[in-house]
Structure formats: structure tokens, C-alpha cells
Design a protein around this motif. Structure first.
Motif, PDB file in Angstrom:
ATOM      1  N   MET A   1       0.842  -1.162   0.000  1.00 19.35           N
ATOM      2  CA  MET A   1       0.000   0.000   0.000  1.00 19.35           C
ATOM      3  C   MET A   1       0.893   1.233   0.000  1.00 19.35           C
ATOM      4  O   MET A   1       1.832   1.337   0.781  1.00 19.35           O
ATOM      5  N   PHE A   2       0.587   2.163  -0.891  1.00 23.03           N
ATOM      6  CA  PHE A   2       1.332   3.412  -1.001  1.00 23.03           C
ATOM      7  C   PHE A   2       0.689   4.442  -0.084  1.00 23.03           C
ATOM      8  O   PHE A   2      -0.522   4.608  -0.091  1.00 23.03           O
ATOM      9  N   LEU A   3       1.519   5.119   0.707  1.00 21.54           N
ATOM     10  CA  LEU A   3       1.009   6.010   1.739  1.00 21.54           C
ATOM     11  C   LEU A   3       1.600   7.408   1.633  1.00 21.54           C
ATOM     12  O   LEU A   3       2.820   7.585   1.705  1.00 21.54           O
ATOM     13  N   ASP A   4       0.713   8.377   1.480  1.00 29.60           N
ATOM     14  CA  ASP A   4       1.078   9.783   1.567  1.00 29.60           C
ATOM     15  C   ASP A   4       0.867  10.208   3.023  1.00 29.60           C
ATOM     16  O   ASP A   4       0.152   9.534   3.765  1.00 29.60           O
ATOM     17  N   TYR A   5       1.467  11.304   3.445  1.00 24.02           N
ATOM     18  CA  TYR A   5       1.284  11.797   4.806  1.00 24.02           C
ATOM     19  C   TYR A   5       0.310  12.978   4.864  1.00 24.02           C
ATOM     20  O   TYR A   5      -0.719  12.904   5.507  1.00 24.02           O
ATOM     21  N   ASP A   6       0.680  14.073   4.178  1.00 19.56           N
ATOM     22  CA  ASP A   6      -0.116  15.299   4.252  1.00 19.56           C
ATOM     23  C   ASP A   6      -1.465  15.101   3.567  1.00 19.56           C
ATOM     24  O   ASP A   6      -1.535  14.642   2.430  1.00 19.56           O
ATOM     25  N   GLY A   7      -2.526  15.446   4.279  1.00 22.18           N
ATOM     26  CA  GLY A   7      -3.866  15.265   3.738  1.00 22.18           C
ATOM     27  C   GLY A   7      -4.388  13.852   3.912  1.00 22.18           C
ATOM     28  O   GLY A   7      -5.490  13.529   3.479  1.00 22.18           O
ATOM     29  N   VAL A   8      -3.597  12.995   4.567  1.00 25.30           N
ATOM     30  CA  VAL A   8      -3.993  11.612   4.842  1.00 25.30           C
ATOM     31  C   VAL A   8      -3.905  11.353   6.341  1.00 25.30           C
ATOM     32  O   VAL A   8      -4.905  11.059   6.989  1.00 25.30           O
ATOM     33  N   LEU A   9      -2.704  11.451   6.896  1.00 27.11           N
ATOM     34  CA  LEU A   9      -2.490  11.171   8.316  1.00 27.11           C
ATOM     35  C   LEU A   9      -2.647  12.410   9.192  1.00 27.11           C
ATOM     36  O   LEU A   9      -2.671  12.308  10.421  1.00 27.11           O
ATOM     37  N   HIS A  10      -2.749  13.551   8.569  1.00 25.58           N
ATOM     38  CA  HIS A  10      -3.014  14.849   9.217  1.00 25.58           C
ATOM     39  C   HIS A  10      -3.434  15.808   8.111  1.00 25.58           C
ATOM     40  O   HIS A  10      -3.229  15.517   6.931  1.00 25.58           O
ATOM     41  N   PRO A  11      -4.013  16.964   8.456  1.00 21.74           N
ATOM     42  CA  PRO A  11      -4.369  17.926   7.410  1.00 21.74           C
ATOM     43  C   PRO A  11      -3.132  18.338   6.601  1.00 21.74           C
ATOM     44  O   PRO A  11      -1.997  18.212   7.062  1.00 21.74           O
ATOM     45  N   SER A  12      -3.371  18.843   5.422  1.00 20.21           N
ATOM     46  CA  SER A  12      -2.273  19.120   4.501  1.00 20.21           C
ATOM     47  C   SER A  12      -1.483  20.389   4.798  1.00 20.21           C
ATOM     48  O   SER A  12      -0.530  20.683   4.094  1.00 20.21           O
ATOM     49  N   GLN A  13      -1.829  21.117   5.845  1.00 16.09           N
ATOM     50  CA  GLN A  13      -1.142  22.374   6.139  1.00 16.09           C
ATOM     51  C   GLN A  13       0.214  22.140   6.819  1.00 16.09           C
ATOM     52  O   GLN A  13       0.388  22.445   7.996  1.00 16.09           O
ATOM     53  N   VAL A  14       1.149  21.628   6.065  1.00 20.13           N
ATOM     54  CA  VAL A  14       2.482  21.334   6.578  1.00 20.13           C
ATOM     55  C   VAL A  14       3.504  22.013   5.673  1.00 20.13           C
ATOM     56  O   VAL A  14       3.365  21.997   4.453  1.00 20.13           O
ATOM     57  N   VAL A  15       4.494  22.610   6.285  1.00 20.94           N
ATOM     58  CA  VAL A  15       5.608  23.181   5.532  1.00 20.94           C
ATOM     59  C   VAL A  15       6.882  22.474   5.962  1.00 20.94           C
ATOM     60  O   VAL A  15       7.002  22.018   7.100  1.00 20.94           O
ATOM     61  N   MET A  16       7.814  22.388   5.037  1.00 22.10           N
ATOM     62  CA  MET A  16       9.094  21.768   5.338  1.00 22.10           C
ATOM     63  C   MET A  16      10.072  22.889   5.660  1.00 22.10           C
ATOM     64  O   MET A  16      10.451  23.662   4.785  1.00 22.10           O
ATOM     65  N   GLY A  17      10.438  22.992   6.921  1.00 24.71           N
ATOM     66  CA  GLY A  17      11.359  24.028   7.365  1.00 24.71           C
ATOM     67  C   GLY A  17      12.760  23.493   7.555  1.00 24.71           C
ATOM     68  O   GLY A  17      13.041  22.328   7.253  1.00 24.71           O
ATOM     69  N   GLU A  18      13.632  24.314   8.078  1.00 26.06           N
ATOM     70  CA  GLU A  18      15.021  23.910   8.315  1.00 26.06           C
ATOM     71  C   GLU A  18      15.118  22.759   9.302  1.00 26.06           C
ATOM     72  O   GLU A  18      16.031  21.944   9.240  1.00 26.06           O
ATOM     73  N   ASN A  19      14.171  22.683  10.232  1.00 32.36           N
ATOM     74  CA  ASN A  19      14.178  21.626  11.247  1.00 32.36           C
ATOM     75  C   ASN A  19      13.215  20.493  10.925  1.00 32.36           C
ATOM     76  O   ASN A  19      12.829  19.742  11.814  1.00 32.36           O
ATOM     77  N   GLY A  20      12.812  20.395   9.680  1.00 34.80           N
ATOM     78  CA  GLY A  20      11.889  19.339   9.281  1.00 34.80           C
ATOM     79  C   GLY A  20      10.478  19.867   9.125  1.00 34.80           C
ATOM     80  O   GLY A  20      10.246  21.071   9.067  1.00 34.80           O
ATOM     81  N   PRO A  21       9.503  18.962   9.087  1.00 34.81           N
ATOM     82  CA  PRO A  21       8.123  19.362   8.857  1.00 34.81           C
ATOM     83  C   PRO A  21       7.528  20.096  10.051  1.00 34.81           C
ATOM     84  O   PRO A  21       7.823  19.782  11.198  1.00 34.81           O
ATOM     85  N   ALA A  22       6.692  21.076   9.736  1.00 30.23           N
ATOM     86  CA  ALA A  22       6.007  21.834  10.783  1.00 30.23           C
ATOM     87  C   ALA A  22       4.552  22.012  10.374  1.00 30.23           C
ATOM     88  O   ALA A  22       4.254  22.359   9.232  1.00 30.23           O
ATOM     89  N   PHE A  23       3.670  21.766  11.303  1.00 32.36           N
ATOM     90  CA  PHE A  23       2.238  21.916  11.061  1.00 32.36           C
ATOM     91  C   PHE A  23       1.868  23.374  11.266  1.00 32.36           C
ATOM     92  O   PHE A  23       2.247  23.979  12.270  1.00 32.36           O
ATOM     93  N   ILE A  24       1.096  23.965  10.349  1.00 32.38           N
ATOM     94  CA  ILE A  24       0.789  25.389  10.437  1.00 32.38           C
ATOM     95  C   ILE A  24      -0.703  25.669  10.593  1.00 32.38           C
ATOM     96  O   ILE A  24      -1.154  26.768  10.353  1.00 32.38           O
ATOM     97  N   GLY A  25      -1.460  24.695  11.019  1.00 34.41           N
ATOM     98  CA  GLY A  25      -2.890  24.902  11.206  1.00 34.41           C
ATOM     99  C   GLY A  25      -3.339  24.353  12.538  1.00 34.41           C
ATOM    100  O   GLY A  25      -2.537  24.117  13.440  1.00 34.41           O
ATOM    101  N   ASP A  26      -4.638  24.153  12.644  1.00 35.18           N
ATOM    102  CA  ASP A  26      -5.182  23.516  13.842  1.00 35.18           C
ATOM    103  C   ASP A  26      -4.933  22.018  13.758  1.00 35.18           C
ATOM    104  O   ASP A  26      -5.194  21.404  12.733  1.00 35.18           O
ATOM    105  N   GLY A  27      -4.458  21.449  14.821  1.00 38.88           N
ATOM    106  CA  GLY A  27      -4.187  20.018  14.848  1.00 38.88           C
ATOM    107  C   GLY A  27      -2.715  19.743  15.067  1.00 38.88           C
ATOM    108  O   GLY A  27      -1.966  20.609  15.525  1.00 38.88           O
TER     109      GLY A  27
END
Length: 163
Positions: A1-27
């Protein structure tokens, strides 16, 4: 099974910053991951191939290790990391092709090379999916992911072998 993360395991409001992924919304990151593990528990043969865009920015082990242990143990690879490390995966295709390839194209390449007959994908990105393969896609809504009962129901059907 092919698995995406954003919009699947959490809402898609994620940005990739210098320290890795960061959630920018509620949740929070992976807030719906606990809904996937119980569905897979009855199917110990199901393996996960990560098709998340996170793989473009982070090493494969780090991308895998964000998952809860029950899911992490099922991971057998990542489409993007395979593009970078396996010449057979990209045979005949320039690296520039993969920079613009849809996730479906990455998934399809894996399916073809591994001659998979039973497979599915969970993703909020349905761009470019071939009509013949759309029945294998659990298409989630970017803001609801696996919190959506309809997505969970469709996934359960696919796991039972119902296209």
C-alpha cells in the motif's frame, strides 16, 4: 500500500522548514495515524511504501520514523528514495522526469517494476491517475484525511479485496 502523509495522516497544512516538517494549522502531525493501524492489523501481509513528498527533503529512515511503531514496521521503501538509489527504477528516464512526476507516476513505476497485482494507495492528490487505476486510490480530502469515515470505509473495502 502506497502512503502519503499530508492530507492523509493529518491535514495538509504542513511546511518543510530547516528543522523538518512543521504543522501550520489547527491540529498536529499524524493526528489520524491511529486510524490506519487498526485497519491494517487484520492484514499482516500489507506492506507500506511511502509516497509522501517529505521524502524529497529528508532521509528515508527519518521519513519512516515519524510514523507510529505499528506502521513503521510495515514500511518497505519509499518511491522518491527509490528514484534516487536504484538505477533500475529510473532506467530510461532522466532525473529531470522525476522532479515533475506526479505521485501516481512514481507509484505506477513501483507497481510495474515489482509486478504488483494487489495494491492500493492512500493520497489526497488524485492528479494524473489513470482511469484503470483509480479504483485502487483511496482519495482523501486534504483537510479531513483519514478522519473521514468514507475514506476509512473505502480503505477497508480495498483491504478486503473489493475494488
Amino acid at each position: 500500500m502506497f502512503l502519503d502523509y499530508d492530507g492523509v495522516l493529518h491535514p495538509s497544512q504542513v511546511v518543510m522548514g530547516e528543522n523538518g516538517p512543521a504543522f501550520i494549522g489547527d491540529g498536529e502531525l499524524f493526528m489520524w495515524a491511529d486510524r490506519l493501524a487498526p485497519l491494517l492489523a487484520a492484514h499482516p501481509h500489507v506492506q507500506l511504501i511511502l509516497s509522501t513528498g517529505w521524502a524529497r527533503h529528508l532521509p528515508s529512515e527519518q521519513v519512516r520514523n515519524f510514523l507510529p511503531v505499528a506502521l513503521r514496521r510495515r514500511v518497505v521503501g519509499s518511491t522518491w528514495h527509490r528514484i534516487q538509489t536504484d538505477s533500475a527504477f529510473s532506467r530510461g528516464l532522466p532525473y529531470s522526469y522525476w522532479k515533475d512526476a506526479t505521485r501516481y507516476q512514481q507509484v505506477r513505476r513501483w507497481v510495474t517494476l515489482h509486478r504488483l497485482r494487489r495494491w492500493a494507495a492512500i493520497d489526497d492528490d488524485a492528479d494524473g491517475w489513470d482511469v484503470a487505476d483509480r479504483t485502487r486510490l483511496v482519495h482523501t480530502q486534504a483537510d479531513r484525511g483519514l478522519s473521514d469515515p468514507a475514506a476509512l470505509s473505502r480503505l477497508a473495502e480495498l483491504l478486503r479485496g473489493k475494488p
